[in-house]
Motif scaffolding. Structure first.
Motif, PDB file in Angstrom:
ATOM      1  N   ALA A   1      47.060  74.410  75.096  1.00 39.12           N
ATOM      2  CA  ALA A   1      48.495  74.195  75.316  1.00 39.12           C
ATOM      3  C   ALA A   1      48.753  73.117  76.358  1.00 39.12           C
ATOM      4  O   ALA A   1      49.777  72.425  76.315  1.00 39.12           O
ATOM      5  N   GLN A   2      47.820  72.952  77.291  1.00 37.84           N
ATOM      6  CA  GLN A   2      47.967  71.932  78.323  1.00 37.84           C
ATOM      7  C   GLN A   2      47.587  70.540  77.832  1.00 37.84           C
ATOM      8  O   GLN A   2      47.719  69.564  78.572  1.00 37.84           O
ATOM      9  N   GLY A   3      47.081  70.448  76.608  1.00 36.74           N
ATOM     10  CA  GLY A   3      46.780  69.149  76.032  1.00 36.74           C
ATOM     11  C   GLY A   3      45.309  68.781  75.968  1.00 36.74           C
ATOM     12  O   GLY A   3      44.965  67.674  75.562  1.00 36.74           O
ATOM     13  N   TYR A   4      44.434  69.697  76.359  1.00 38.57           N
ATOM     14  CA  TYR A   4      43.004  69.422  76.195  1.00 38.57           C
ATOM     15  C   TYR A   4      42.665  69.345  74.710  1.00 38.57           C
ATOM     16  O   TYR A   4      43.184  70.131  73.911  1.00 38.57           O
ATOM     17  N   VAL A   5      41.788  68.407  74.342  1.00 35.81           N
ATOM     18  CA  VAL A   5      41.303  68.383  72.959  1.00 35.81           C
ATOM     19  C   VAL A   5      40.454  69.627  72.735  1.00 35.81           C
ATOM     20  O   VAL A   5      39.943  70.235  73.683  1.00 35.81           O
ATOM     21  N   ALA A   6      40.266  69.995  71.473  1.00 35.17           N
ATOM     22  CA  ALA A   6      39.673  71.291  71.152  1.00 35.17           C
ATOM     23  C   ALA A   6      38.299  71.492  71.779  1.00 35.17           C
ATOM     24  O   ALA A   6      38.026  72.521  72.400  1.00 35.17           O
ATOM     25  N   ALA A   7      37.395  70.517  71.618  1.00 34.58           N
ATOM     26  CA  ALA A   7      36.035  70.698  72.138  1.00 34.58           C
ATOM     27  C   ALA A   7      36.046  70.853  73.650  1.00 34.58           C
ATOM     28  O   ALA A   7      35.334  71.691  74.217  1.00 34.58           O
ATOM     29  N   ASP A   8      36.864  70.056  74.342  1.00 36.34           N
ATOM     30  CA  ASP A   8      36.933  70.151  75.805  1.00 36.34           C
ATOM     31  C   ASP A   8      37.555  71.471  76.245  1.00 36.34           C
ATOM     32  O   ASP A   8      37.131  72.058  77.243  1.00 36.34           O
TER      33      ASP A   8
END
Length: 499
Positions: free
Chosen positions: A444-451
């Motif tokens: 939700a904070q905008g991290y890409v999925a893998a990260d």
């Protein structure tokens, strides 16, 4: 930290020898000296007796140098050379010559002197090149080592462990002092009996080679987290930190969605809404007032519909497998577009209806424990086969798999990340629900999925590493993961400032 296979490790040694203008003997001496320094630091008492078991390959050469250094430094030493453990290499022959020149006694017979007292057993029988069955005589030696009462330390790898296939019998090491790179085999669940703790020793392998050589496998420690972690900006507010929606809960399992929702908010997102059956409304409103709540159905979810626009969705904690709930999940997935984390019974429902996997948004994150993973992938022959199946599954459906275990693997296509944090305190109900919330909050904070998956798993484990010094392993609960998230973030931030 990259994880290299045996071929790349050997190539790294060759490149280092060439680029640093040293000999293979000098590299062996350097590696053994690092082992010696570690032993000297951790066993300062000169009454400690070291019983060193050496094979006749390069690993045995390392062991002979370590034995010589210990003897020169005044430690009591018992040295056994196991003649059936490998063929002599030039490096081993040089190390043995130095042993003899220094008049250090050693045994090559079949009766080994297992004394009592402050003993440390050093295993230097076989290294990463082990690729055949152990001779019966060596099995006998390893069996006796495993039944010893002292500390067992393996140099580079536990002897008998294969690097690329299942291990059936090996030294049961208390500590493995491995050189430069963690080894993939160390973190396979089937090898847990052979490794209790790993220490990585820097022996000065060529940095350019490490940088330039690709690897699909990465060991996640604080250095890798520093690259992924994004501190909250000074001007942030709840609208910029993302809105997480947690969908789950059923009669008797409302706690799961409460834990997940609270973990999402504590991970740093700005807003959290819980979507749950009506029987959980008062529970979540009273136990977690920071959350907003949407309800459907009396005791289980019958449909999933909402007007809000979350940045990420966590689906499954405590949701149950009622037929109406299964249909609700199917209808929801057909329309879903936002990043998702899928856990618990939502995973089981998908495993019964694998055609629904096609409806998942790309880069959705699945967080199965071993049995849930087996339902998704089918049975596997061994840990290496399991990993290959997980990579193929991830690639086929364009999903990230968080394969939860003592060492959690994050699989993103052919890329595999192995988590370094966590301990047995996490083996308690509800910690998986908390992990779902943390990862959803990071998405939700905008991290890409893998990260989001890598950072979420690392944070989750770090809370347990911090907490057990205060709570102990037995008394640690899933709520403690949430309570210690702040300290985990502070530790990460402190480490980032130091670099």
């Amino acid at each position: 930290m990259k994880i290299f296979d045996t071929i790349n490790i050997r190539e790294a040694d060759k490149i280092t020898i060439t680029n640093q203008s040293i000999t293979s003997i000098q590299l062996m001496e350097r590696a053994a000296f690092e082992v010696f320094l570690w032993l000297k630091k951790h066993f300062a008492d000169k009454e400690t007796t070291f019983h060193v078991f050496c094979g006749r390959g390069n690993n045995g050469g390392d062991g002979l140098v370590v034995a010589r250094l210990l003897k020169e430094d005044g430690y009591p030493l018992i040295l056994d050379i196991i003649e059936d453990a490998g063929r002599p290499t030039p490096e081993y022959e040089v190390a043995l010559k130095h042993i003899e020149e220094n008049n250090i006694a050693y045994n090559t017979g079949e009766v080994y002197d297992f004394k009592r007292g402050k003993l440390v057993y050093i295993d230097a029988l076989f290294g990463i090149g082990m690729n055949r069955d152990l001779p019966e005589s060596v099995v006998t030696v390893i069996d006796r080592i495993n039944r010893c009462q002292g500390t067992i330390i393996s140099i580079d790898v536990p002897s008998g462990m294969y690097m690329d296939k299942p291990t059936e019998f090996a030294v049961q090491s208390d500590i493995v002092l491995t050189f430069m790179f963690p080894k993939l085999a160390f973190y396979m669940a089937g090898n847990s009996d052979y490794i209790n703790r790993v220490e990585i020793l820097n022996i000065g392998i060529d940095k350019q080679f490490i940088h330039d050589t690709p690897s699909y496998y990465e060991f996640i420690d604080s250095h890798q987290i520093e690259k992924r972690y994004r501190p909250i900006k000074p001007h942030a507010h709840k609208g910029t930190q993302g809105h997480a929606l947690i969908i789950g809960g059923s009669y008797g399992k409302i706690g799961a969605v409460c834990l997940s929702a609270k973990a999402a908010l504590k991970s740093g997102c700005g807003l959290v809404t819980a979507y749950l059956p009506k029987c959980g409304y008062e529970i979540i409103q009273s136990s977690f007032p920071e959350a907003m709540a949407l309800t459907d159905g009396d005791e289980h979810i019958t449909k999933i519909g909402f007007e809000l626009q979350p940045k990420a969705v966590g689906l499954g904690p405590g949701i149950g497998q009622h037929p109406e709930t299964q249909q609700a999940i199917h209808d929801f997935l057909k329309l879903a577009t936002v990043p998702m984390v899928i856990d618990a019974d939502a995973l089981n429902i998908l495993s019964y209806n694998k055609e629904w996997l096609e409806h998942l948004p790309e880069n959705s994150i699945l967080t199965p424990h071993p049995k849930e993973l087996e339902r998704l992938l089918g049975k596997w022959d061994n840990d290496f086969d399991k990993l290959e199946k997980a990579k193929a599954f991830s690639t086929q459906y364009k999903l990230v798999i968080v394969a939860k275990d003592a060492h959690t693997f994050i699989v993103n296509g052919n890329s595999v990340y192995i988590n370094s944090t966590g301990n047995a305190a996490l083996a308690t109900g509800g910690t998986g629900d908390v992990l779902t919330g943390i990862i959803t909050g990071l998405l939700a904070q905008g991290y890409v999925a893998a990260d989001a998956a890598v950072l979420g798993v690392y944070l989750h484990g770090l809370t347990a590493d911090i907490a057990v010094t205060e709570t102990g392993h037995q008394a640690f609960t899933a709520s403690d993961v949430i309570n210690y998230l702040g300290k985990a973030y502070l530790k990460i931030e402190a480490e980032c400032r130091q670099k």
